[in-house]
Design a protein around this motif. Sequence first.
Motif, short mmCIF file in Angstrom:
data_model
loop_
_atom_site.label_atom_id
_atom_site.label_comp_id
_atom_site.label_asym_id
_atom_site.label_seq_id
_atom_site.Cartn_x
_atom_site.Cartn_y
_atom_site.Cartn_z
N MET A 97 43.03 86.07 2.94
CA MET A 97 42.53 84.72 2.75
C MET A 97 43.66 83.86 2.22
O MET A 97 44.40 84.27 1.34
CB MET A 97 41.37 84.76 1.74
N PHE A 98 43.76 82.66 2.73
CA PHE A 98 44.79 81.73 2.30
C PHE A 98 44.10 80.42 1.95
O PHE A 98 43.32 79.91 2.73
CB PHE A 98 45.79 81.53 3.44
N PHE A 99 44.32 79.91 0.75
CA PHE A 99 43.71 78.65 0.39
C PHE A 99 44.75 77.77 -0.26
O PHE A 99 45.83 78.21 -0.60
CB PHE A 99 42.49 78.85 -0.52
N THR A 100 44.41 76.50 -0.45
CA THR A 100 45.35 75.58 -1.09
C THR A 100 44.80 75.15 -2.43
O THR A 100 43.60 75.12 -2.66
CB THR A 100 45.61 74.33 -0.23
N PHE A 101 45.70 74.85 -3.32
CA PHE A 101 45.35 74.38 -4.64
C PHE A 101 46.35 73.30 -5.01
O PHE A 101 47.55 73.56 -5.02
CB PHE A 101 45.41 75.55 -5.63
N PRO B 84 47.77 86.09 -1.09
CA PRO B 84 47.36 87.22 -1.90
C PRO B 84 48.21 87.47 -3.13
O PRO B 84 47.83 88.23 -3.98
CB PRO B 84 47.43 88.41 -0.93
N ARG B 85 49.36 86.80 -3.25
CA ARG B 85 50.19 87.03 -4.45
C ARG B 85 49.62 86.32 -5.66
O ARG B 85 50.03 86.56 -6.77
CB ARG B 85 51.63 86.60 -4.18
N GLY B 86 48.69 85.41 -5.49
CA GLY B 86 47.95 84.84 -6.61
C GLY B 86 48.62 83.66 -7.29
O GLY B 86 49.34 82.89 -6.69
N PHE B 87 48.35 83.57 -8.58
CA PHE B 87 48.67 82.42 -9.40
C PHE B 87 50.12 81.99 -9.32
O PHE B 87 50.42 80.83 -9.13
CB PHE B 87 48.32 82.76 -10.85
N SER C 138 47.78 89.34 -15.21
CA SER C 138 47.10 90.34 -14.38
C SER C 138 45.72 89.87 -13.95
O SER C 138 45.34 90.00 -12.79
CB SER C 138 46.97 91.66 -15.13
N VAL C 139 44.97 89.33 -14.90
CA VAL C 139 43.62 88.86 -14.58
C VAL C 139 43.68 87.74 -13.55
O VAL C 139 42.90 87.73 -12.58
CB VAL C 139 42.89 88.39 -15.87
N LEU C 140 44.59 86.80 -13.73
CA LEU C 140 44.70 85.70 -12.78
C LEU C 140 45.09 86.20 -11.39
O LEU C 140 44.52 85.77 -10.39
CB LEU C 140 45.72 84.67 -13.27
N GLN C 141 46.07 87.09 -11.34
CA GLN C 141 46.49 87.61 -10.04
C GLN C 141 45.35 88.33 -9.34
O GLN C 141 45.12 88.14 -8.15
CB GLN C 141 47.70 88.53 -10.20
N ASN C 142 44.63 89.16 -10.07
CA ASN C 142 43.52 89.90 -9.47
C ASN C 142 42.39 88.98 -9.04
O ASN C 142 41.84 89.11 -7.95
CB ASN C 142 42.99 90.96 -10.45
N ARG C 143 42.04 88.06 -9.91
CA ARG C 143 40.91 87.18 -9.62
C ARG C 143 41.21 86.22 -8.48
O ARG C 143 40.39 85.98 -7.60
CB ARG C 143 40.58 86.40 -10.89
N LEU C 144 42.43 85.66 -8.48
CA LEU C 144 42.77 84.66 -7.46
C LEU C 144 43.17 85.29 -6.13
O LEU C 144 43.29 84.60 -5.13
CB LEU C 144 43.88 83.75 -7.98
N ALA C 145 43.36 86.60 -6.12
CA ALA C 145 43.69 87.28 -4.86
C ALA C 145 42.45 87.71 -4.09
O ALA C 145 42.55 88.19 -2.97
CB ALA C 145 44.57 88.49 -5.15
N GLU D 170 39.17 87.61 -1.80
CA GLU D 170 39.03 86.91 -0.52
C GLU D 170 38.24 85.63 -0.64
O GLU D 170 38.56 84.64 -0.01
CB GLU D 170 38.38 87.84 0.50
N GLU D 171 37.18 85.62 -1.39
CA GLU D 171 36.31 84.44 -1.50
C GLU D 171 36.51 83.80 -2.87
O GLU D 171 35.82 84.12 -3.81
CB GLU D 171 34.84 84.85 -1.32
N VAL D 172 37.44 82.90 -3.00
CA VAL D 172 37.66 82.19 -4.26
C VAL D 172 37.09 80.80 -4.12
O VAL D 172 37.52 80.00 -3.29
CB VAL D 172 39.16 82.14 -4.62
N ASP D 173 36.11 80.52 -4.93
CA ASP D 173 35.39 79.26 -4.91
C ASP D 173 36.21 78.19 -5.65
O ASP D 173 36.82 78.48 -6.69
CB ASP D 173 34.03 79.47 -5.59
N ILE D 174 36.20 76.98 -5.15
CA ILE D 174 36.96 75.89 -5.79
C ILE D 174 36.45 75.63 -7.20
O ILE D 174 37.23 75.29 -8.09
CB ILE D 174 36.94 74.60 -4.91
N ASP D 175 35.14 75.81 -7.43
CA ASP D 175 34.60 75.65 -8.79
C ASP D 175 35.19 76.68 -9.74
O ASP D 175 35.48 76.38 -10.89
CB ASP D 175 33.06 75.75 -8.78
N LEU D 176 35.37 77.91 -9.23
CA LEU D 176 36.00 78.95 -10.05
C LEU D 176 37.42 78.55 -10.42
O LEU D 176 37.84 78.71 -11.57
CB LEU D 176 36.00 80.29 -9.31
#
Length: 192
Positions: free
Chosen positions: A1-5, A12-15, A158-165, A167-173
């Motif tokens: 999954m690839f999203f923009t912020f 998948p590399r996260g934060f 670690s938490v950020l990398q795991n959580r943001l990696a 597949e389904e990351v909600d914009i509210d999250l």
Amino acid sequence: MFFTFNGRGCGPRGFHAMHGQGGWGRHGWGEQRGGGRGRRRVFDGGELRLVLLKLISEQPRHGYDLIREIEERTGGAYAPSPGVIYPTLTLLEDMGLIDEEKSEGAKKLFSITKAGEDHLNERREEVDALFARLAEMGAMRARTEAAPVRRAMGNLKSVLQNRLAEEEVDIDLLHQVAALIDEAAQKIERLK
């Protein structure tokens, strides 16, 4: 999954991929000793020449000694590579600001010349500012060496990398995570 912020892609590399930063490493935030992509140089060529010249003016030195001295003065936060030091020493010698002394072994020992002393005196304010920067790097390193803080930062990373990696990351999250980090930053700023 690839999203923009905030207009940046994050895979998948996260934060840290999202923010284009290397993260907190052994040598400080976003900067690693001896390499690292996107790392800003500590000194430009002219500044490094002045730092080396000043150190040689204190006592005759060889290249490895200069590397160790700079690393010591920054508390280990910065150690220039031999690939930067030795060509700079050659340039200083070509400019007539240092001379090679006779020494035992294969190491070249350098001392300052009269022209080198004059050059340092002409640029005294700049040299003082450069050594203040070295001292501040050392002080910053000392302030950030606290083991509990490093541990907590590692946990957050670690938490950020795991959580943001996921597949389904909600914009509210993402907004909730950003708000928590901002709140923690504000509380840390207010600590006395």
